[in-house]
Design a protein around this motif. Sequence first.
Motif: not given
Length: 118
Positions: A57-79, A87-92
């Motif tokens: 459970a914690s193997l997925g929750v910490v990266p999922a939170l990291l991916f969500v934080w990156v998506l919210v704070v630093f919107p990634p470029p299209p590529d 990554g967010a969906m796999l971690s979730s």
Amino acid sequence: MRTWRLVYWLITGALLGLGLTQFAGMSLGVLLLPIGLVLLLIGLFAARGREVVAGVASLGVVPALLFVWVLVVFPPPPDVSPFTYGGAMLSSAITAVGLVALVLVWRARQGDPGPATT
């Protein structure tokens, strides 16, 4: 479940999850992944038990939170966007599987018969 084993596996899973997601970037993962692997090897021999599913459970929750934080704070470029969303969906998904397994193990420990089998 023993509390110290549960905390041990939560920390181990979190270190492995962060190490795996950050290893490609050669940043924090270079340090966290070996520490997580050492804890995993020690835990497989010394801290076996039902609490191992907490690591999943914690193997997925910490990266999922990291991916969500990156998506919210630093919107990634299209590529890079498909990798980040993937990554967010796999971690979730890993988190969901780990939480379901943790609930099933906890219920089995309580003496609940679990799902009916015919």
